[in-house]
Motif scaffolding. Sequence first.
Motif, PDB file in Angstrom:
ATOM      1  N   GLY A 270      -0.812   2.232 -11.853  1.00 25.29           N
ATOM      2  CA  GLY A 270      -1.133   0.887 -11.634  1.00 25.29           C
ATOM      3  C   GLY A 270      -2.545   1.130 -10.572  1.00 25.29           C
ATOM      4  O   GLY A 270      -3.338   1.919 -10.422  1.00 25.29           O
ATOM      5  N   ASP A 271      -2.562   0.294  -9.673  1.00 22.95           N
ATOM      6  CA  ASP A 271      -3.651  -0.263  -8.940  1.00 22.95           C
ATOM      7  C   ASP A 271      -3.644   0.501  -7.540  1.00 22.95           C
ATOM      8  O   ASP A 271      -2.672  -1.301  -6.925  1.00 22.95           O
ATOM      9  N   LEU A 272      -3.711   1.192  -7.110  1.00 19.29           N
ATOM     10  CA  LEU A 272      -2.994   1.843  -5.783  1.00 19.29           C
ATOM     11  C   LEU A 272      -3.914   1.600  -4.367  1.00 19.29           C
ATOM     12  O   LEU A 272      -3.452   1.645  -3.066  1.00 19.29           O
ATOM     13  N   ASN A 273      -5.504   0.881  -4.952  1.00 16.45           N
ATOM     14  CA  ASN A 273      -6.424   0.433  -3.923  1.00 16.45           C
ATOM     15  C   ASN A 273      -6.571   0.939  -2.973  1.00 16.45           C
ATOM     16  O   ASN A 273      -7.124   0.509  -1.637  1.00 16.45           O
ATOM     17  N   ASP A 274      -6.520   2.327  -3.363  1.00 14.49           N
ATOM     18  CA  ASP A 274      -7.461   3.280  -2.422  1.00 14.49           C
ATOM     19  C   ASP A 274      -7.928   4.501  -2.995  1.00 14.49           C
ATOM     20  O   ASP A 274      -7.472   5.063  -4.579  1.00 14.49           O
ATOM     21  N   THR A 275      -8.771   5.584  -2.792  1.00 18.90           N
ATOM     22  CA  THR A 275      -9.056   6.907  -3.053  1.00 18.90           C
ATOM     23  C   THR A 275      -7.848   7.996  -2.572  1.00 18.90           C
ATOM     24  O   THR A 275      -7.772   8.087  -2.441  1.00 18.90           O
ATOM     25  N   PRO A 276      -8.375   8.722  -3.957  1.00 19.26           N
ATOM     26  CA  PRO A 276      -7.204  10.152  -3.963  1.00 19.26           C
ATOM     27  C   PRO A 276      -7.034  10.656  -2.616  1.00 19.26           C
ATOM     28  O   PRO A 276      -6.358  11.270  -2.001  1.00 19.26           O
ATOM     29  N   ASP A 277      -8.512  10.679  -1.651  1.00 17.36           N
ATOM     30  CA  ASP A 277      -8.641  12.069  -0.982  1.00 17.36           C
ATOM     31  C   ASP A 277      -8.219  10.521   0.722  1.00 17.36           C
ATOM     32  O   ASP A 277      -8.714  11.419   1.664  1.00 17.36           O
ATOM     33  N   SER A 278      -7.953   9.250   0.388  1.00 15.49           N
ATOM     34  CA  SER A 278      -7.440   8.627   1.310  1.00 15.49           C
ATOM     35  C   SER A 278      -6.170   8.675   2.088  1.00 15.49           C
ATOM     36  O   SER A 278      -5.674   9.871   1.592  1.00 15.49           O
ATOM     37  N   GLU A 279      -6.349   8.466   4.301  1.00 15.35           N
ATOM     38  CA  GLU A 279      -4.977   8.552   4.322  1.00 15.35           C
ATOM     39  C   GLU A 279      -3.934   8.274   4.401  1.00 15.35           C
ATOM     40  O   GLU A 279      -2.697   8.445   4.217  1.00 15.35           O
ATOM     41  N   ALA A 280      -4.391   6.654   3.881  1.00 13.36           N
ATOM     42  CA  ALA A 280      -3.026   5.746   2.987  1.00 13.36           C
ATOM     43  C   ALA A 280      -2.300   6.787   1.808  1.00 13.36           C
ATOM     44  O   ALA A 280      -0.757   6.135   2.089  1.00 13.36           O
ATOM     45  N   LEU A 281      -2.829   6.891   1.078  1.00 19.19           N
ATOM     46  CA  LEU A 281      -2.385   7.994  -0.312  1.00 19.19           C
ATOM     47  C   LEU A 281      -1.756   9.185  -0.261  1.00 19.19           C
ATOM     48  O   LEU A 281      -0.601   9.520  -0.572  1.00 19.19           O
TER      49      LEU A 281
END
Length: 377
Positions: A270-281
């Motif tokens: 899906g659309d996770l709306n953030d980049t792989p290196d983001s703190e959120a993910l």
Amino acid sequence: MSHTRIGSFNVENMFERPKVMSRGATKHAAPVLAAHARFNELIACEEYTPEVKQELKEHLLTLGLLRGDRSSYAVLRRIRGRFLARHRDGETSVVASGRESWVGWVELTTEPISELATRHTAQVMRDVGAHVLGVVEAESRELLQMFSSSLLKHVGWTPYDEVHLIDGNDERGINVGLLTRDEHQVITIRTHVYARDTSGVIFSRDCAEYHVRTPAGPEVVVLVNHLKSKGYSTPGDPLGARRRFRQAVRIARIVNRLRDEGHEHIAVVGDLNDTPDSEALRPLFQRTGLRDISEHENFDWNHRFGTYRGVNEKGKIDYVLLTPPLFAKAVGGGIFRKGVWRGPRTKNRWDVYETMTSEVHAASDHAAIYADIDWSI
């Protein structure tokens, strides 16, 4: 059949879309969508304190609804009871005392999607050819079924055998769903729209859980997601990032619960709306061992390193994530960009459909992404 293609595609609505989310309303989108979400959150309060009433009026001003029930982008629906008093001197006051004193809400006005854009969306699905396709921002199961049965035939392909969609938490009608074909059968469905933590409801839409039996025998569990958007959050996105972090934590918990139950083959798409290196993910990767199909040596990036518009790494927001046992059976994957508008000045230009001569004809701002699984490995 020993091969399964698992894909993800943000279709950005197939027939209708909120007018404020159209490509010509970019500068209005963030404040209007934020006001719409916050207004409908506030009206659920049991008591409208003076502070709540003042904030409600501020959001009505942003929505263009302070002096009338309809504006360019929104409509104030009042079913029962009295909510506002609009005075002759130009003032407007909230007269409702709380949620129990009136029934109503604000909804966003919609407009039809370009016929060519809808056709190009069908062409993307046809050309990607996923056996199991997670879709994001679909209006409803009925329209998704109609799209599959009519539009896919129109572009020379057969409809999907199964079309699944459960209404999520986003009242704009942007839901997540799953399409399957070629003897890939959904045998169990579970919704997580009611998942909560100490901060409240977790998922902006849903983390829809589909257990799919493949013709080769193994079962794959697909979790379809559309995490909290960056584009319509507050400046700097602190609230949006916090919500995505909470969502990533819960997805990780679901993945680990499934593995404890004996499910080895799990895909988060899906659309996770953030980049792989983001703190959120970060919890999604660190707590599960999930691997992005784009890490595979045979992955085809197709001219860019992102999935959103023509953006590179900062636009990598669409995913097919696989548990290690499933990643071990992957033989490749790729990004399909033919339905994404590139503009005349885009560097490293990718192929687009010949009939896509304007941005309004784009199938989506998002490229489709897919993983190829060989069950014989």
